[in-house]
Design an enzyme around this catalytic site. Sequence first.
Site, PDB file in Angstrom:
ATOM      1  N   ASP A  85       0.863  -1.148   0.100  1.00 42.56           N
ATOM      2  CA  ASP A  85       0.004  -0.040  -0.099  1.00 42.56           C
ATOM      3  C   ASP A  85       0.892   1.218  -0.032  1.00 42.56           C
ATOM      4  OD1 ASP A  85      -2.951   0.868   1.692  1.00 42.56           O
ATOM      5  OD2 ASP A  85      -2.121   1.695  -0.125  1.00 42.56           O
ATOM      6  N   SER A  86       0.308   2.346  -0.457  1.00 44.06           N
ATOM      7  CA  SER A  86       1.071   3.503  -0.801  1.00 44.06           C
ATOM      8  C   SER A  86       1.317   4.487   0.326  1.00 44.06           C
ATOM      9  CB  SER A  86       0.486   4.419  -1.848  1.00 44.06           C
ATOM     10  OG  SER A  86      -0.858   4.468  -1.683  1.00 44.06           O
ATOM     11  N   GLY A  87       0.812   4.137   1.512  1.00 41.77           N
ATOM     12  CA  GLY A  87       1.095   4.954   2.812  1.00 41.77           C
ATOM     13  C   GLY A  87       0.269   6.214   2.753  1.00 41.77           C
ATOM     14  N   GLY A  88      -0.466   6.697   2.033  1.00 37.80           N
ATOM     15  CA  GLY A  88      -1.454   8.012   2.120  1.00 37.80           C
ATOM     16  C   GLY A  88      -2.358   7.834   3.260  1.00 37.80           C
ATOM     17  N   PHE A  89      -2.934   6.631   3.063  1.00 31.84           N
ATOM     18  CA  PHE A  89      -4.035   6.222   4.032  1.00 31.84           C
ATOM     19  C   PHE A  89      -3.611   6.184   5.244  1.00 31.84           C
ATOM     20  CE2 PHE A  89      -7.270   4.063   6.014  1.00 31.84           C
ATOM     21  CZ  PHE A  89      -6.838   2.852   6.842  1.00 31.84           C
ATOM     22  N   ASP A 108      -2.512   8.146  -2.628  1.00 34.80           N
ATOM     23  CA  ASP A 108      -3.960   8.634  -2.782  1.00 34.80           C
ATOM     24  C   ASP A 108      -3.940   9.180  -1.385  1.00 34.80           C
ATOM     25  OD1 ASP A 108      -3.997   6.147  -1.263  1.00 34.80           O
ATOM     26  OD2 ASP A 108      -6.371   5.955  -2.003  1.00 34.80           O
ATOM     27  N   GLN A 110     -11.657   6.851  -6.025  1.00 38.65           N
ATOM     28  CA  GLN A 110     -12.206   7.476  -4.555  1.00 38.65           C
ATOM     29  C   GLN A 110     -13.486   8.050  -5.195  1.00 38.65           C
ATOM     30  OE1 GLN A 110     -11.008   7.138  -1.749  1.00 38.65           O
ATOM     31  NE2 GLN A 110      -8.921   6.306  -1.866  1.00 38.65           N
ATOM     32  N   GLY A 112     -11.389   3.871  -0.245  1.00 41.93           N
ATOM     33  CA  GLY A 112     -12.517   4.775   0.636  1.00 41.93           C
ATOM     34  C   GLY A 112     -13.783   4.223   0.906  1.00 41.93           C
ATOM     35  N   ASP A 161      -7.950  -7.442   1.110  1.00 45.15           N
ATOM     36  CA  ASP A 161      -6.951  -7.321   2.158  1.00 45.15           C
ATOM     37  C   ASP A 161      -7.660  -6.893   3.348  1.00 45.15           C
ATOM     38  OD1 ASP A 161      -6.424  -4.318   1.361  1.00 45.15           O
ATOM     39  OD2 ASP A 161      -5.670  -4.858   3.258  1.00 45.15           O
ATOM     40  N   CYS A 191     -11.931 -27.759   9.156  1.00 46.11           N
ATOM     41  CA  CYS A 191     -10.897 -26.767   8.914  1.00 46.11           C
ATOM     42  C   CYS A 191      -9.666 -27.687   9.231  1.00 46.11           C
ATOM     43  CB  CYS A 191     -10.631 -25.527   9.691  1.00 46.11           C
ATOM     44  SG  CYS A 191      -9.033 -24.692   9.583  1.00 46.11           S
ATOM     45  N   CYS A 251      -6.351 -26.617   9.564  1.00 46.59           N
ATOM     46  CA  CYS A 251      -5.093 -25.865  10.225  1.00 46.59           C
ATOM     47  C   CYS A 251      -4.554 -26.520  11.577  1.00 46.59           C
ATOM     48  CB  CYS A 251      -5.496 -24.305  10.473  1.00 46.59           C
ATOM     49  SG  CYS A 251      -6.542 -24.378  11.948  1.00 46.59           S
ATOM     50  N   CYS A 303      -7.154 -26.478  14.632  1.00 44.72           N
ATOM     51  CA  CYS A 303      -8.540 -27.395  14.400  1.00 44.72           C
ATOM     52  C   CYS A 303      -8.093 -28.827  14.306  1.00 44.72           C
ATOM     53  CB  CYS A 303      -9.195 -26.884  13.209  1.00 44.72           C
ATOM     54  SG  CYS A 303      -9.819 -25.202  13.277  1.00 44.72           S
ATOM     55  N   HIS A 339      -5.393 -20.006  12.335  1.00 42.15           N
ATOM     56  CA  HIS A 339      -6.714 -20.758  11.987  1.00 42.15           C
ATOM     57  C   HIS A 339      -7.846 -19.442  11.109  1.00 42.15           C
ATOM     58  CE1 HIS A 339     -10.880 -21.965  11.734  1.00 42.15           C
ATOM     59  NE2 HIS A 339     -11.188 -20.797  12.082  1.00 42.15           N
TER      60      HIS A 339
HETATM   61  C1  LIG Z   1     -10.661   1.555   7.729  1.00 47.47           C
HETATM   62  C2  LIG Z   1     -10.155   0.515   7.019  1.00 47.47           C
HETATM   63  C3  LIG Z   1      -8.739   0.093   6.918  1.00 47.47           C
HETATM   64  C4  LIG Z   1     -10.980  -0.877   7.418  1.00 47.47           C
HETATM   65  O1  LIG Z   1     -10.638   0.522   5.609  1.00 47.47           O
HETATM   66  C5  LIG Z   1     -10.204   1.519   4.858  1.00 47.47           C
HETATM   67  O2  LIG Z   1      -9.664   2.537   5.235  1.00 47.47           O
HETATM   68  N1  LIG Z   1     -10.649   1.286   3.517  1.00 47.47           N
HETATM   69  C6  LIG Z   1      -9.990   2.130   2.620  1.00 47.47           C
HETATM   70  C7  LIG Z   1      -8.478   1.947   2.388  1.00 47.47           C
HETATM   71  C8  LIG Z   1      -7.932   1.067   3.166  1.00 47.47           C
HETATM   72  N2  LIG Z   1      -6.691   0.787   2.581  1.00 47.47           N
HETATM   73  C9  LIG Z   1      -6.338   1.788   1.920  1.00 47.47           C
HETATM   74  N3  LIG Z   1      -5.205   2.215   1.179  1.00 47.47           N
HETATM   75  C10 LIG Z   1      -5.290   3.358   0.162  1.00 47.47           C
HETATM   76  N4  LIG Z   1      -4.127   3.823  -0.285  1.00 47.47           N
HETATM   77  N5  LIG Z   1      -6.427   3.917   0.069  1.00 47.47           N
HETATM   78  C11 LIG Z   1      -7.552   3.702   0.675  1.00 47.47           C
HETATM   79  O3  LIG Z   1      -8.722   4.412   0.406  1.00 47.47           O
HETATM   80  C12 LIG Z   1      -7.626   2.549   1.671  1.00 47.47           C
END
Ligand SMILES: CC(C)(C)OC(=O)NCc1c[nH]c2nc(N)[nH]c(=O)c12
Length: 369
Positions: free
Chosen positions: A91-95, A145, A188, A215, A265, A303, A305, A308, A334
């Site tokens: 993942d890119s880090g912005g979130f 993002d 988004q 989002g 994920d 299961c 695992c 189980c 599990h």
């Molecule tokens: C609150 C949780 C983590 C359950 O879901 C979200 O925030 N869902 C959105 C989300 C998760 N990971 C992301 N990565 C990035 N770049 N952008 C996103 O919008 C999201």
Amino acid sequence: MTLHWTAAAIDGAARAGTLHTAHGEVPTPVFMPVGTAGTIKAMTADAVRSTGARMILGNTYHLMLRPTAERIARLGGLHKFADWHGPILTDSGGFQVMSLAGLRKLDADGVTFQSHIDGSKHRLTPERSIEIQHLLGADVTMCFDECTPFPATEEQAAESMRLSMRWAARSRDAFVARPGHGLFGIVQGSTFAELRAESVAALTAIGFEGYAIGGLAVGEGQEAMFATLDVTTPLLPADRPRYLMGVGTPADIIGAVRRGIDMFDCVIPTRSGRTARAYTSAGQLNLRNARHADDGAPLDASCACPACRNHSRAYLHHLFKCEEMLGPMLLTWHNIAYYQQVTGTLRAAILDGRFEAVATRLEAALDPA
Ligand SMILES: CC(C)(C)OC(=O)NCc1c[nH]c2nc(N)[nH]c(=O)c12
């Protein structure tokens, strides 16, 4: 050839296919265990492999702070560092910056923030995020993002989405194309159909190897999430993989596969495993509950695992009562194995043209949403 997805069968809007990456093939629908700091918490890489998981997720935000992307690159990249030789999506880090870091300053160019670990100052821009993911050696790189907070007014969601679209173009320009590697755009627009459509149009005009829907799972609830998928997924290119970020419970995943999502994920199976919450084909269990103290039955008879196969609910209850570290280890194992079983069952059903029958049976057996 860059990373690509091939369809094996389509049943309604549900799809079964294969993601072809530099580190191997991944059957879809796929659930990717979350390995935030280069580890699926409480599991060895061998344990993760034993669950059938083929692809895992790592996080730019955490790894840039500790041990840094440059150190991981010097040590041979994230696959070698974590002993994971299947595909890795980062993942890119912005979130994560918006949800974890202190003292954030968002501007048109990127985000300046303080590390939640030691307060040190850092900056992420689309270019730096893509560079970090390249240093890590990600097979799938995510655009930088801004995950629009929920709730948001239509104006706030529009402004946030349009910033993410400008950053998506800069992410594309910064990405170094390599065979078996790809860059995914992130749609988004919160829960506003027109904004979601505008975001899809902007991303498909740029062109990406895959498309994520961001989002969502931010507190809007399952109904609003599914309603947003209903207006977004059909607009996405049918020949590219679709990835719903941060989702979800087993019921969320079944409903999203029904609507044409291929990749998932979520921290639920690992986080719940550490807090004694078990996910099973018959619903959820809290293993701290005293009713399990004398129950010699396995957690989930269907299961395979170690929790189980080799232990009882009474034993798992005992481990959590004693705060033994084997408790979180076995229950995480599990839960991840169960999530792999869910996506494996859905994939087989789609290949058999029996998705709706199987999905309905699975949903009926789960706890009410
Ligand atoms: C609150 C949780 C983590 C359950 O879901 C979200 O925030 N869902 C959105 C989300 C998760 N990971 C992301 N990565 C990035 N770049 N952008 C996103 O919008 C999201």
